[in-house]
Write a protein that holds these residues in place. Structure first.
Motif, PDB file in Angstrom:
ATOM      1  N   ALA A  30       0.856  -1.194   0.000  1.00 47.77           N
ATOM      2  CA  ALA A  30       0.000   0.000   0.000  1.00 47.77           C
ATOM      3  C   ALA A  30       0.885   1.234   0.000  1.00 47.77           C
ATOM      4  O   ALA A  30       1.966   1.235   0.592  1.00 47.77           O
ATOM      5  CB  ALA A  30      -0.895   0.002   1.233  1.00 47.77           C
ATOM      6  N   GLU A  31       0.401   2.269  -0.692  1.00 53.34           N
ATOM      7  CA  GLU A  31       1.137   3.533  -0.683  1.00 53.34           C
ATOM      8  C   GLU A  31       0.157   4.696  -0.758  1.00 53.34           C
ATOM      9  O   GLU A  31      -0.894   4.600  -1.398  1.00 53.34           O
ATOM     10  CB  GLU A  31       2.136   3.602  -1.832  1.00 53.34           C
ATOM     11  CG  GLU A  31       1.518   3.590  -3.203  1.00 53.34           C
ATOM     12  CD  GLU A  31       2.552   3.579  -4.319  1.00 53.34           C
ATOM     13  OE1 GLU A  31       2.449   4.453  -5.208  1.00 53.34           O
ATOM     14  OE2 GLU A  31       3.435   2.710  -4.318  1.00 53.34           O
ATOM     15  N   ASP A  32       0.505   5.763  -0.073  1.00 48.98           N
ATOM     16  CA  ASP A  32      -0.296   6.978  -0.151  1.00 48.98           C
ATOM     17  C   ASP A  32      -0.050   7.637  -1.501  1.00 48.98           C
ATOM     18  O   ASP A  32       1.070   7.633  -2.012  1.00 48.98           O
ATOM     19  CB  ASP A  32       0.085   7.948   0.965  1.00 48.98           C
ATOM     20  CG  ASP A  32      -0.266   7.411   2.346  1.00 48.98           C
ATOM     21  OD1 ASP A  32      -1.201   6.604   2.457  1.00 48.98           O
ATOM     22  OD2 ASP A  32       0.407   7.804   3.325  1.00 48.98           O
ATOM     23  N   THR A  33      -1.102   8.222  -2.073  1.00 48.00           N
ATOM     24  CA  THR A  33      -0.961   8.920  -3.346  1.00 48.00           C
ATOM     25  C   THR A  33      -0.841  10.419  -3.093  1.00 48.00           C
ATOM     26  O   THR A  33      -1.106  10.896  -1.990  1.00 48.00           O
ATOM     27  CB  THR A  33      -2.175   8.657  -4.258  1.00 48.00           C
ATOM     28  OG1 THR A  33      -3.312   9.309  -3.705  1.00 48.00           O
ATOM     29  CG2 THR A  33      -2.426   7.170  -4.436  1.00 48.00           C
ATOM     30  N   ASP A  34      -0.482  11.149  -4.115  1.00 46.01           N
ATOM     31  CA  ASP A  34      -0.371  12.606  -4.006  1.00 46.01           C
ATOM     32  C   ASP A  34      -1.724  13.262  -3.728  1.00 46.01           C
ATOM     33  O   ASP A  34      -1.781  14.368  -3.207  1.00 46.01           O
ATOM     34  CB  ASP A  34       0.225  13.194  -5.292  1.00 46.01           C
ATOM     35  CG  ASP A  34       1.673  12.784  -5.498  1.00 46.01           C
ATOM     36  OD1 ASP A  34       2.337  12.411  -4.512  1.00 46.01           O
ATOM     37  OD2 ASP A  34       2.132  12.825  -6.654  1.00 46.01           O
ATOM     38  N   ASP A  35      -2.812  12.579  -4.091  1.00 47.75           N
ATOM     39  CA  ASP A  35      -4.156  13.116  -3.889  1.00 47.75           C
ATOM     40  C   ASP A  35      -4.726  12.809  -2.508  1.00 47.75           C
ATOM     41  O   ASP A  35      -5.872  13.149  -2.220  1.00 47.75           O
ATOM     42  CB  ASP A  35      -5.125  12.543  -4.937  1.00 47.75           C
ATOM     43  CG  ASP A  35      -4.763  12.971  -6.346  1.00 47.75           C
ATOM     44  OD1 ASP A  35      -4.123  14.029  -6.495  1.00 47.75           O
ATOM     45  OD2 ASP A  35      -5.125  12.256  -7.288  1.00 47.75           O
ATOM     46  N   GLY A  36      -3.981  12.113  -1.655  1.00 45.37           N
ATOM     47  CA  GLY A  36      -4.470  11.758  -0.336  1.00 45.37           C
ATOM     48  C   GLY A  36      -5.221  10.442  -0.286  1.00 45.37           C
ATOM     49  O   GLY A  36      -5.798  10.093   0.739  1.00 45.37           O
ATOM     50  N   ASP A  37      -5.232   9.711  -1.389  1.00 46.27           N
ATOM     51  CA  ASP A  37      -5.861   8.397  -1.426  1.00 46.27           C
ATOM     52  C   ASP A  37      -4.816   7.352  -1.043  1.00 46.27           C
ATOM     53  O   ASP A  37      -3.659   7.682  -0.805  1.00 46.27           O
ATOM     54  CB  ASP A  37      -6.406   8.107  -2.830  1.00 46.27           C
ATOM     55  CG  ASP A  37      -7.369   9.192  -3.309  1.00 46.27           C
ATOM     56  OD1 ASP A  37      -8.205   9.642  -2.499  1.00 46.27           O
ATOM     57  OD2 ASP A  37      -7.267   9.606  -4.483  1.00 46.27           O
ATOM     58  N   VAL A  38      -5.231   6.090  -1.010  1.00 48.26           N
ATOM     59  CA  VAL A  38      -4.287   5.006  -0.758  1.00 48.26           C
ATOM     60  C   VAL A  38      -4.413   4.009  -1.895  1.00 48.26           C
ATOM     61  O   VAL A  38      -5.520   3.606  -2.256  1.00 48.26           O
ATOM     62  CB  VAL A  38      -4.555   4.309   0.599  1.00 48.26           C
ATOM     63  CG1 VAL A  38      -3.532   3.214   0.845  1.00 48.26           C
ATOM     64  CG2 VAL A  38      -4.538   5.318   1.742  1.00 48.26           C
ATOM     65  N   ALA A  39      -3.281   3.615  -2.457  1.00 48.28           N
ATOM     66  CA  ALA A  39      -3.262   2.667  -3.567  1.00 48.28           C
ATOM     67  C   ALA A  39      -2.625   1.362  -3.125  1.00 48.28           C
ATOM     68  O   ALA A  39      -1.626   1.361  -2.408  1.00 48.28           O
ATOM     69  CB  ALA A  39      -2.483   3.246  -4.741  1.00 48.28           C
ATOM     70  N   LEU A  40      -3.233   0.255  -3.556  1.00 49.43           N
ATOM     71  CA  LEU A  40      -2.605  -1.058  -3.449  1.00 49.43           C
ATOM     72  C   LEU A  40      -2.105  -1.398  -4.831  1.00 49.43           C
ATOM     73  O   LEU A  40      -2.877  -1.391  -5.797  1.00 49.43           O
ATOM     74  CB  LEU A  40      -3.595  -2.131  -2.997  1.00 49.43           C
ATOM     75  CG  LEU A  40      -4.195  -2.014  -1.617  1.00 49.43           C
ATOM     76  CD1 LEU A  40      -5.005  -3.269  -1.289  1.00 49.43           C
ATOM     77  CD2 LEU A  40      -3.153  -1.772  -0.557  1.00 49.43           C
ATOM     78  N   ARG A  41      -0.834  -1.655  -4.941  1.00 46.54           N
ATOM     79  CA  ARG A  41      -0.217  -1.917  -6.234  1.00 46.54           C
ATOM     80  C   ARG A  41      -0.214  -3.416  -6.511  1.00 46.54           C
ATOM     81  O   ARG A  41       0.430  -4.193  -5.813  1.00 46.54           O
ATOM     82  CB  ARG A  41       1.205  -1.376  -6.283  1.00 46.54           C
ATOM     83  CG  ARG A  41       1.297   0.120  -6.048  1.00 46.54           C
ATOM     84  CD  ARG A  41       0.581   0.891  -7.131  1.00 46.54           C
ATOM     85  NE  ARG A  41       0.680   2.324  -6.902  1.00 46.54           N
ATOM     86  CZ  ARG A  41      -0.106   3.211  -7.468  1.00 46.54           C
ATOM     87  NH1 ARG A  41      -1.052   2.819  -8.305  1.00 46.54           N
ATOM     88  NH2 ARG A  41       0.030   4.488  -7.215  1.00 46.54           N
ATOM     89  N   ALA A  42      -0.954  -3.814  -7.540  1.00 55.91           N
ATOM     90  CA  ALA A  42      -1.049  -5.221  -7.911  1.00 55.91           C
ATOM     91  C   ALA A  42       0.260  -5.706  -8.518  1.00 55.91           C
ATOM     92  O   ALA A  42       0.854  -5.010  -9.336  1.00 55.91           O
ATOM     93  CB  ALA A  42      -2.186  -5.413  -8.911  1.00 55.91           C
ATOM     94  N   PRO A  43       0.696  -6.892  -8.132  1.00 55.98           N
ATOM     95  CA  PRO A  43       1.868  -7.465  -8.795  1.00 55.98           C
ATOM     96  C   PRO A  43       1.565  -7.701 -10.275  1.00 55.98           C
ATOM     97  O   PRO A  43       0.395  -7.845 -10.663  1.00 55.98           O
ATOM     98  CB  PRO A  43       2.062  -8.805  -8.077  1.00 55.98           C
ATOM     99  CG  PRO A  43       1.285  -8.702  -6.813  1.00 55.98           C
ATOM    100  CD  PRO A  43       0.173  -7.745  -7.073  1.00 55.98           C
ATOM    101  N   ALA A  44       2.585  -7.749 -11.086  1.00 56.27           N
ATOM    102  CA  ALA A  44       2.405  -7.973 -12.520  1.00 56.27           C
ATOM    103  C   ALA A  44       1.567  -9.224 -12.758  1.00 56.27           C
ATOM    104  O   ALA A  44       1.811 -10.267 -12.154  1.00 56.27           O
ATOM    105  CB  ALA A  44       3.766  -8.111 -13.204  1.00 56.27           C
TER     106      ALA A  44
END
Length: 116
Positions: A30-44
């Protein structure tokens, strides 16, 4: 065609907590985005990223769209999800082979029968 399915957007009352819960379930960072949201980055090859968007309201009705997961062992995966804080829900599915659960904010998802 020039269209790519890149994100699933999920409304959340508490983006940090819900994203952390799903990050634990899926094993995705998980990572915070510049917009204040949170993203889960799917593996390839695992599908689109998941983007958790802050909304002020609580979930009050059944989802119009939901996730289906097919595990290797349905019973083990249902038990793991319940231990992590999911709960069983009845959406009128009756006696089916899949199990309907809800995440901590009440979003329904299904655990299907795998290749057990």
């Amino acid at each position: 065609m020039g269209l790519r399915f890149s994100e699933v957007c999920i409304d959340a009352h508490d983006t940090q907590a819900l994203a952390a819960w799903w990050a634990q379930v899926l094993g995705w960072p998980a990572e915070d985005t510049d917009d204040g949201d949170v993203a889960l980055r799917a593996p390839a090859g695992a599908g689109p990223d998941w983007l958790f968007l802050a909304v002020p309201d609580e979930k009050v009705v059944k989802n119009r769209i939901h996730f289906d997961f097919t595990p290797d062992d349905q019973d083990a995966e249902v038990a793991r999800m319940l231990e992590l804080g999911a709960r069983r829900v009845d959406i009128g599915q009756g006696d089916e082979s899949w199990v309907v659960l809800a995440d901590p904010e009440g979003n329904e998802f299904c655990i299907l029968v795998g290749d057990e």
